[in-house]
Design an enzyme around this catalytic site. Structure first.
Site, PDB file in Angstrom:
ATOM      1  N   ASP A  30       0.306 -23.964  -0.029  1.00 42.18           N
ATOM      2  CA  ASP A  30      -0.160 -24.177   1.376  1.00 42.18           C
ATOM      3  C   ASP A  30      -0.640 -23.114   2.017  1.00 42.18           C
ATOM      4  O   ASP A  30       0.172 -22.062   2.484  1.00 42.18           O
ATOM      5  CB  ASP A  30       0.986 -25.157   2.196  1.00 42.18           C
ATOM      6  CG  ASP A  30       0.712 -25.231   3.500  1.00 42.18           C
ATOM      7  OD1 ASP A  30      -0.384 -25.181   3.894  1.00 42.18           O
ATOM      8  OD2 ASP A  30       1.675 -25.309   4.357  1.00 42.18           O
ATOM      9  N   ASP A  34       0.420 -26.024   7.135  1.00 40.12           N
ATOM     10  CA  ASP A  34       0.819 -27.500   7.777  1.00 40.12           C
ATOM     11  C   ASP A  34       1.682 -28.198   6.840  1.00 40.12           C
ATOM     12  O   ASP A  34       2.037 -29.258   7.200  1.00 40.12           O
ATOM     13  CB  ASP A  34      -0.632 -28.119   8.107  1.00 40.12           C
ATOM     14  CG  ASP A  34      -1.202 -28.805   6.666  1.00 40.12           C
ATOM     15  OD1 ASP A  34      -0.697 -28.223   5.606  1.00 40.12           O
ATOM     16  OD2 ASP A  34      -2.192 -29.149   6.824  1.00 40.12           O
ATOM     17  N   ASP A  38      -3.388 -26.947  -0.204  1.00 45.13           N
ATOM     18  CA  ASP A  38      -4.708 -27.266   0.061  1.00 45.13           C
ATOM     19  C   ASP A  38      -5.516 -26.201  -0.940  1.00 45.13           C
ATOM     20  O   ASP A  38      -4.879 -25.778  -1.660  1.00 45.13           O
ATOM     21  CB  ASP A  38      -4.958 -26.740   1.690  1.00 45.13           C
ATOM     22  CG  ASP A  38      -4.304 -25.420   1.816  1.00 45.13           C
ATOM     23  OD1 ASP A  38      -4.069 -24.583   1.128  1.00 45.13           O
ATOM     24  OD2 ASP A  38      -3.433 -25.278   3.100  1.00 45.13           O
ATOM     25  N   ASP A 111     -10.703 -35.597 -10.114  1.00 40.46           N
ATOM     26  CA  ASP A 111     -10.355 -36.686 -10.443  1.00 40.46           C
ATOM     27  C   ASP A 111     -11.517 -37.759  -9.970  1.00 40.46           C
ATOM     28  O   ASP A 111     -12.138 -37.350  -8.816  1.00 40.46           O
ATOM     29  CB  ASP A 111      -8.967 -37.233  -9.786  1.00 40.46           C
ATOM     30  CG  ASP A 111      -8.030 -37.864 -10.421  1.00 40.46           C
ATOM     31  OD1 ASP A 111      -8.266 -38.807 -10.916  1.00 40.46           O
ATOM     32  OD2 ASP A 111      -7.059 -37.356 -10.662  1.00 40.46           O
ATOM     33  N   ASP A 215     -10.017 -42.159 -13.418  1.00 40.49           N
ATOM     34  CA  ASP A 215      -8.882 -43.001 -13.072  1.00 40.49           C
ATOM     35  C   ASP A 215      -9.129 -44.393 -13.524  1.00 40.49           C
ATOM     36  O   ASP A 215     -10.102 -45.045 -13.325  1.00 40.49           O
ATOM     37  CB  ASP A 215      -8.665 -42.663 -11.580  1.00 40.49           C
ATOM     38  CG  ASP A 215      -7.336 -43.351 -11.387  1.00 40.49           C
ATOM     39  OD1 ASP A 215      -6.225 -42.911 -11.502  1.00 40.49           O
ATOM     40  OD2 ASP A 215      -7.204 -44.592 -10.699  1.00 40.49           O
ATOM     41  N   GLU A 277      -8.140 -42.056 -18.112  1.00 42.05           N
ATOM     42  CA  GLU A 277      -6.789 -42.477 -18.409  1.00 42.05           C
ATOM     43  C   GLU A 277      -6.766 -43.974 -18.632  1.00 42.05           C
ATOM     44  O   GLU A 277      -6.708 -44.744 -17.901  1.00 42.05           O
ATOM     45  CB  GLU A 277      -5.986 -42.304 -16.991  1.00 42.05           C
ATOM     46  CG  GLU A 277      -4.634 -42.462 -16.806  1.00 42.05           C
ATOM     47  CD  GLU A 277      -4.531 -43.468 -15.490  1.00 42.05           C
ATOM     48  OE1 GLU A 277      -5.365 -44.139 -15.005  1.00 42.05           O
ATOM     49  OE2 GLU A 277      -3.232 -43.335 -15.246  1.00 42.05           O
ATOM     50  N   HIS A 338       1.496 -36.420 -12.627  1.00 45.61           N
ATOM     51  CA  HIS A 338       2.240 -37.172 -11.443  1.00 45.61           C
ATOM     52  C   HIS A 338       2.456 -38.452 -11.375  1.00 45.61           C
ATOM     53  O   HIS A 338       2.935 -39.215 -10.353  1.00 45.61           O
ATOM     54  CB  HIS A 338       0.848 -36.931 -10.483  1.00 45.61           C
ATOM     55  CG  HIS A 338      -0.426 -37.759 -10.745  1.00 45.61           C
ATOM     56  ND1 HIS A 338      -1.061 -37.795 -11.755  1.00 45.61           N
ATOM     57  CD2 HIS A 338      -0.660 -38.920  -9.976  1.00 45.61           C
ATOM     58  CE1 HIS A 338      -1.925 -38.723 -11.988  1.00 45.61           C
ATOM     59  NE2 HIS A 338      -2.031 -39.418 -10.885  1.00 45.61           N
ATOM     60  N   ASP A 339       2.415 -39.263 -12.496  1.00 41.00           N
ATOM     61  CA  ASP A 339       2.871 -40.738 -12.504  1.00 41.00           C
ATOM     62  C   ASP A 339       4.321 -40.618 -13.362  1.00 41.00           C
ATOM     63  O   ASP A 339       4.596 -42.064 -13.721  1.00 41.00           O
ATOM     64  CB  ASP A 339       1.668 -41.544 -13.363  1.00 41.00           C
ATOM     65  CG  ASP A 339       0.473 -41.683 -12.230  1.00 41.00           C
ATOM     66  OD1 ASP A 339       0.489 -41.466 -11.211  1.00 41.00           O
ATOM     67  OD2 ASP A 339      -0.519 -42.018 -12.960  1.00 41.00           O
TER      68      ASP A 339
HETATM   69  C1  NOJ Z   1      -3.559 -43.805 -12.202  1.00 39.45           C
HETATM   70  C2  NOJ Z   1      -3.237 -42.710 -10.877  1.00 39.45           C
HETATM   71  O1  NOJ Z   1      -2.845 -41.644 -11.867  1.00 39.45           O
HETATM   72  C3  NOJ Z   1      -2.219 -43.156 -10.178  1.00 39.45           C
HETATM   73  O2  NOJ Z   1      -1.590 -41.987  -9.596  1.00 39.45           O
HETATM   74  C4  NOJ Z   1      -2.806 -44.052  -9.005  1.00 39.45           C
HETATM   75  O3  NOJ Z   1      -1.808 -44.593  -8.211  1.00 39.45           O
HETATM   76  C5  NOJ Z   1      -3.436 -45.338  -9.604  1.00 39.45           C
HETATM   77  N1  NOJ Z   1      -4.187 -44.944 -11.062  1.00 39.45           N
HETATM   78  C6  NOJ Z   1      -4.452 -45.990  -9.137  1.00 39.45           C
HETATM   79  O4  NOJ Z   1      -5.485 -45.082  -8.528  1.00 39.45           O
END
Ligand code: NOJ
Length: 560
Positions: A30, A34, A38, A111, A215, A277, A338-339
């Site tokens: 950051d 804030d 960024d 992305d 995505d 993905e 991140h998932d």
């Molecule tokens: C896959 C992404 O990696 C995820 O973070 C997102 O919530 C869903 N697609 C919807 O875009």
């Protein structure tokens, strides 16, 4: 097998040998103060990634979405594809990031979220105004079923959301959302949608980005008649069988023509890449998404990152990935994103002295960087960051993924671990691994990654497609990486006790040289692979002396 890929910058297939580093921009650094990460913060930390002798040494960065967004799905709900969200900065900052990354030899991937937009996107605001608006058909609308309920039984990919349909009172129809109700699905059967999204790609490709992580591409094709799924279909288990066609809300054959369109746009620029993905769980079904070399260049391997920490699971993945190469595709290796729960947490194991998150993270580093294919690292993976347990008031994500998205741990001697001078949007733990400490420690995980990535960039065996599984003890996964007259042998002990590797290979020369070991084995030591006993959780790279030129080992330092 065994051909060369010249993957260096300036050639068109750089992505084959690349290591791609995923940045979750909200959590990296950051600079504006804030509490949100960024683009300026990323620019300030590019030296951590590339361009200096002590950089990690990745080839590309991939930024999770930076577009204007209400952040219901933390950027995966795009309200304007051609604007940078105010939290991240401006278009000028994006341009500066692209040019400064390039000047350090780092490529930049963004992305691209084609399946849906935010409900606050101008297209959807127009579409919901009336049934006759020219944007109406840009989204997927349907009349209620005869009982007034949703048009069919499709479910959102997020279990907490339930039905994938929301009723729009003023216009009397339902709209489809494969994720949250604030993410309406675009209608890719409409040529105007295709053209507009191609324009979005060009907007960013013209600014100099090197490609996209696409995505959820498997969601772009859905049943044209919107027929019900089989009653037992739960999205996240789709297509575990090759002939499983019981789900109609994704992976419809129509997807392939759509992807060829994205590829044509991408290929109209030199050296660009598309990484998809593809959430289709059957490996052979997933392979279709490479097309005939005219769809995605790379496809994420859901099987690989879902593996338990067991040799046979990764051995099976190795075989599947080899089949991808034989079929003309190119594999990918990622264990965190991140998932997903971070793999340092997922694979942590209990020992007499507590929870060990380090030993397997080291072995995983060897696995990720030495298999043939493109490697993906998730920010913080290089220092062994773990999931952070969060108090309830911080759990904001619609799918509960906050613990793996906490701020990058730069320096625990600074406030918020050096992430931000303000209160960070997600909390930072009191202590843990950090970049400053690990940078100064030649035996740290970060130093191991630097060495492995240097090896990956420079060793001919790791720049080829050569791969052969080696028979071993069941708890050991070992493979050879041959090219020309050189061979690396990689062996990983998945057990937390020592294991005789029991390597069975023809003509195994007794004089192998240790290149890198995550255990106490000094590099440069000569060992006989047929006598090899691996330490608990050890990842080992050996150079086998082959050909009349003998051993030409690349030596790295010991990591313990
Ligand atoms: C896959 C992404 O990696 C995820 O973070 C997102 O919530 C869903 N697609 C919807 O875009």
């Amino acid at each position: 097998m065994g051909w060369w890929f010249d993957g260096f910058v300036g050639t068109s297939e750089w992505w084959r040998t690349a290591t791609v580093y995923q940045i979750y921009p909200l959590s990296y650094a950051d600079a504006s103060g804030d509490g949100f990460g960024d683009l300026r913060g990323i620019i300030e930390h590019l030296g951590h990634l590339g361009g200096k002798t002590d950089s990690l040494g990745v080839d590309a960065i991939w930024l999770s979405p930076i577009y204007r967004s209400p952040m219901v799905d933390f950027g995966y709900d795009v309200a304007d594809h051609c604007a940078v969200d105010h939290r991240f900065g401006s278009l000028q900052d994006a341009d500066a990031l692209i040019s400064q990354a390039h000047s350090r030899g780092l490529r930049v991937l963004l992305d691209f979220v084609p399946n849906h937009t935010s409900d606050q996107h101008e297209w959807f605001e127009r579409a919901r105004r009336s049934r006759t608006d020219r944007y109406r058909d840009w989204y997927v609308w349907a009349d209620p079923s005869p009982d007034g309920g949703p048009p069919n039984n499709w479910l959102s990919a997020f279990a907490r959301i339930g039905r994938a349909w929301t009723f729009d009172e003023p216009t009397g129809q339902y709209y489809l959302h494969s994720y949250t109700a604030q993410q309406p699905d675009l209608n890719w059967r409409n040529p105007a949608v295709r053209a507009a999204m191609h324009e979005v790609m060009r907007f960013w490709l013209d600014r100099g980005i090197d490609g996209f992580r696409v995505d959820a591409p498997h969601r772009l094709g859905k049943d044209a008649l919107l027929r019900d799924n089989a009653p037992d279909v739960v999205d996240l288990r789709v297509a575990t069988q090759l002939d499983d066609r019981r789900h109609r809300n994704l992976d419809d054959p129509a997807v392939h023509e759509i992807l060829r369109g994205l590829r044509r746009v991408t290929d109209s620029y030199p050296d660009r890449v598309l990484i998809g993905e593809v959430g289709v769980h059957h490996p052979v079904r997933r392979r279709d998404y490479y097309g005939a070399g005219d769809e995605l260049h790379l496809v994420f391997d859901f099987g690989f990152w879902s593996n338990p920490w067991r040799a046979e699971a990764f051995r099976r993945s190795g075989a599947e990935q080899h089949a991808v190469i034989e079929a003309g595709g190119w594999p990918t290796h990622a264990l965190s994103n991140h998932d997903l729960s971070r793999h340092a947490s997922r694979y942590a194991h209990r020992t007499a002295t507590g929870l060990d998150t380090d030993a397997r993270a080291r072995a995983a580093a060897v696995l990720l960087t030495t298999l043939p294919g493109t490697t993906f690292l998730y920010y913080g993976e290089e220092i062994g960051m773990t999931d952070v347990a969060l108090p309830d008031e911080y759990v904001e994500d619609p799918d509960g993924r906050d613990p793996e998205r906490t701020p990058m741990q730069w320096d625990f001697a600074s406030p918020a671990a050096g992430f931000s001078p303000a209160r960070p949007w997600l909390p930072v733990p009191q202590a843990g691994p950090d970049v400053r400490t690990q940078s100064a420690d030649p035996h740290s995980l970060l130093s191991l990654y630097r060495d492995l990535l240097r090896l990956r960039r420079t060793h001919p065996c790791l720049r080829s497609a050569g791969y052969a599984d080696v028979h071993t003890d069941p708890d050991v996964y070992a493979f050879r990486r041959p090219v020309g007259d050189r061979t690396l042998l990689v062996a990983i002990n998945f057990a937390d006790t020592p294991r005789a590797a029991k390597i069975q290979a023809e003509r195994l020369d007794p004089n192998a040289t240790v290149v890198v070991s995550t255990g106490a084995r000094p590099p440069g030591t000569t060992i006989d692979p047929s006598e090899l006993v691996l330490e608990p959780d050890e990842g080992l790279v050996l150079e086998l002396p082959t050909g009349r030129f003998g051993s030409n080992a690349t030596l790295l330092r010991a990591h313990k």
